[in-house]
Enzyme design. Structure first.
Site, mmCIF file in Angstrom:
data_model
loop_
_atom_site.group_PDB
_atom_site.id
_atom_site.type_symbol
_atom_site.label_atom_id
_atom_site.label_comp_id
_atom_site.label_asym_id
_atom_site.label_seq_id
_atom_site.Cartn_x
_atom_site.Cartn_y
_atom_site.Cartn_z
ATOM 1 N N ASP A 59 0.867 -1.186 0.000
ATOM 2 C CA ASP A 59 0.000 0.000 0.000
ATOM 3 C C ASP A 59 0.903 1.234 0.000
ATOM 4 O O ASP A 59 1.107 1.854 1.033
ATOM 5 C CB ASP A 59 -0.884 -0.049 1.254
ATOM 6 C CG ASP A 59 -1.893 1.078 1.293
ATOM 7 O OD1 ASP A 59 -1.927 1.901 0.363
ATOM 8 O OD2 ASP A 59 -2.663 1.127 2.282
ATOM 9 N N LYS A 61 0.402 3.874 -2.003
ATOM 10 C CA LYS A 61 -0.370 5.058 -2.430
ATOM 11 C C LYS A 61 0.457 5.883 -3.404
ATOM 12 O O LYS A 61 0.654 7.091 -3.218
ATOM 13 C CB LYS A 61 -0.800 5.876 -1.217
ATOM 14 C CG LYS A 61 -1.700 5.060 -0.300
ATOM 15 C CD LYS A 61 -2.364 5.892 0.761
ATOM 16 C CE LYS A 61 -3.323 5.059 1.574
ATOM 17 N NZ LYS A 61 -2.661 4.003 2.389
ATOM 18 N N ILE A 65 5.023 11.514 -10.633
ATOM 19 C CA ILE A 65 5.130 11.549 -12.099
ATOM 20 C C ILE A 65 5.385 10.114 -12.583
ATOM 21 O O ILE A 65 5.864 9.265 -11.809
ATOM 22 C CB ILE A 65 6.260 12.500 -12.576
ATOM 23 C CG1 ILE A 65 7.626 12.026 -12.031
ATOM 24 C CG2 ILE A 65 5.969 13.938 -12.157
ATOM 25 C CD1 ILE A 65 8.813 12.728 -12.670
ATOM 26 N N PRO A 66 5.081 9.848 -13.853
ATOM 27 C CA PRO A 66 5.199 8.459 -14.329
ATOM 28 C C PRO A 66 6.560 7.820 -14.065
ATOM 29 O O PRO A 66 6.633 6.671 -13.626
ATOM 30 C CB PRO A 66 4.919 8.594 -15.829
ATOM 31 C CG PRO A 66 3.994 9.767 -15.927
ATOM 32 C CD PRO A 66 4.459 10.727 -14.869
ATOM 33 N N THR A 68 8.785 8.334 -11.749
ATOM 34 C CA THR A 68 8.981 7.979 -10.334
ATOM 35 C C THR A 68 8.048 6.840 -9.952
ATOM 36 O O THR A 68 8.439 5.909 -9.233
ATOM 37 C CB THR A 68 8.744 9.229 -9.446
ATOM 38 O OG1 THR A 68 9.563 10.287 -9.938
ATOM 39 C CG2 THR A 68 9.081 8.951 -7.993
ATOM 40 N N GLY A 174 -15.099 1.882 11.891
ATOM 41 C CA GLY A 174 -16.560 1.827 11.939
ATOM 42 C C GLY A 174 -17.235 0.904 10.946
ATOM 43 O O GLY A 174 -18.434 0.668 11.024
HETATM 44 O O1 NUP Z 1 -9.190 4.724 2.221
HETATM 45 C C1 NUP Z 1 -8.349 4.052 2.788
HETATM 46 N N1 NUP Z 1 -8.481 3.764 4.110
HETATM 47 C C2 NUP Z 1 -7.567 3.024 4.808
HETATM 48 O O2 NUP Z 1 -7.751 2.812 6.024
HETATM 49 C C3 NUP Z 1 -7.244 3.503 2.105
HETATM 50 C C4 NUP Z 1 -6.308 2.730 2.791
HETATM 51 N N2 NUP Z 1 -5.280 2.214 2.130
HETATM 52 N N3 NUP Z 1 -6.461 2.496 4.146
HETATM 53 C C5 NUP Z 1 -5.476 1.660 4.855
HETATM 54 O O3 NUP Z 1 -6.130 0.485 5.354
HETATM 55 C C6 NUP Z 1 -4.828 2.324 6.057
HETATM 56 O O4 NUP Z 1 -3.653 3.005 5.671
HETATM 57 C C7 NUP Z 1 -4.537 1.139 6.968
HETATM 58 O O5 NUP Z 1 -3.315 0.528 6.587
HETATM 59 C C8 NUP Z 1 -5.643 0.145 6.669
HETATM 60 C C9 NUP Z 1 -6.795 0.186 7.636
HETATM 61 O O6 NUP Z 1 -6.352 -0.124 8.922
HETATM 62 P P1 NUP Z 1 -7.317 -0.225 10.225
HETATM 63 O O7 NUP Z 1 -8.127 1.044 10.254
HETATM 64 O O8 NUP Z 1 -8.169 -1.447 10.011
HETATM 65 O O9 NUP Z 1 -6.365 -0.351 11.349
#
Ligand code: NUP
Length: 213
Positions: A59, A61, A65-66, A68, A174
């Site tokens: 993850d 994220k 730029i392309p 990198t 939640g």
């Molecule tokens: O929208 C997003 N929400 C989110 O919580 C996109 C994510 N990648 N995450 C990731 O999911 C966040 O960085 C974390 O690693 C995981 C959720 O963790 P938790 O809230 O269940 O502890």
């Protein structure tokens, strides 16, 4: 990603020993997800180690730029990742590069089109539809949709057809695993609710049972 139980475990606030322990215990997870907290605290060698036992989703994220983006995605796949999470908001050229690099490695790209935290509303949610459309057109493998907003998963599912959806935001943020799956998610991503539990395996089993109902 191959769908088994539908559970992906996010390894965030844990140390190396816990990570290794969890990777051995949580065999029922379809993948383990690592992000910046994990690789900055440890290193990419640990990703390689995890990838020898489990599927790993990086993850990162990716949002640059392309040129990198290509380097980041390459490093993730070289370390054994099965999929990399990238941002869609940086635009078509950046996304195209991520998908091209993933295809070169036989890996997968999952794009964020909306997030689970309240701040997502401020900028990102206004562009969800446009981003989802682009992600489908460019041939990404899947998207990330907010697991704590079933209505938004339903909407995103209607936009992305049969692309896979991973939904974080379960438990601590939640969301409910069953509701996220019913709304159209293929996988739920769960971090703290499992990793910080006294008995992570019990919680993971409970969530898997909930998904399987
Ligand atoms: O929208 C997003 N929400 C989110 O919580 C996109 C994510 N990648 N995450 C990731 O999911 C966040 O960085 C974390 O690693 C995981 C959720 O963790 P938790 O809230 O269940 O502890």
């Amino acid at each position: 990603m191959k769908r088994g139980t539908g559970l992906i475990v996010a390894l965030d606030e844990i140390n190396v020993h816990q990570a290794i322990e969890l990777s051995r215990t949580l065999k029922m997870a379809d993948a383990l997800k690592v992000g910046y907290p994990f690789v900055l605290r440890n290193d990419m060698g640990m990703v390689r180690d995890l990838a020898s036992r489990n599927k790993v989703v990086c993850d990162f994220k990716v949002a640059d730029i392309p040129n990198t983006n290509r380097q980041i995605v390459e490093e993730a796949f070289k370390s054994g990742a099965s999929a990399v999470i990238v941002h869609a908001f940086t635009g078509r050229d950046s996304l195209k590069q991520c998908i091209k690099t993933a295809n070169d490695f036989g890996g997968e790209i999952f794009c964020i089109v909306e997030m689970s935290h309240p701040g997502s509303k401020q900028f990102m949610d206004k562009s969800t539809d446009e981003m989802a459309k682009m992600v489908v057109e460019e041939g990404a493998h899947g998207v990330i949709a907010p697991g704590n907003k079933p209505n938004r998963i339903r909407h995103i599912r209607s936009m992305v057809g049969d692309l896979q959806i991973m939904a974080p935001g379960i438990g601590k943020q939640g969301g409910n695993a069953r509701e996220a799956i019913d709304a159209g998610a293929d996988f739920v991503i769960v971090g703290r609710s499992i990793c910080q539990a006294l008995k992570p395996l019990d919680v993971a089993r409970k969530i898997v049972a909930e998904i399987g109902k």
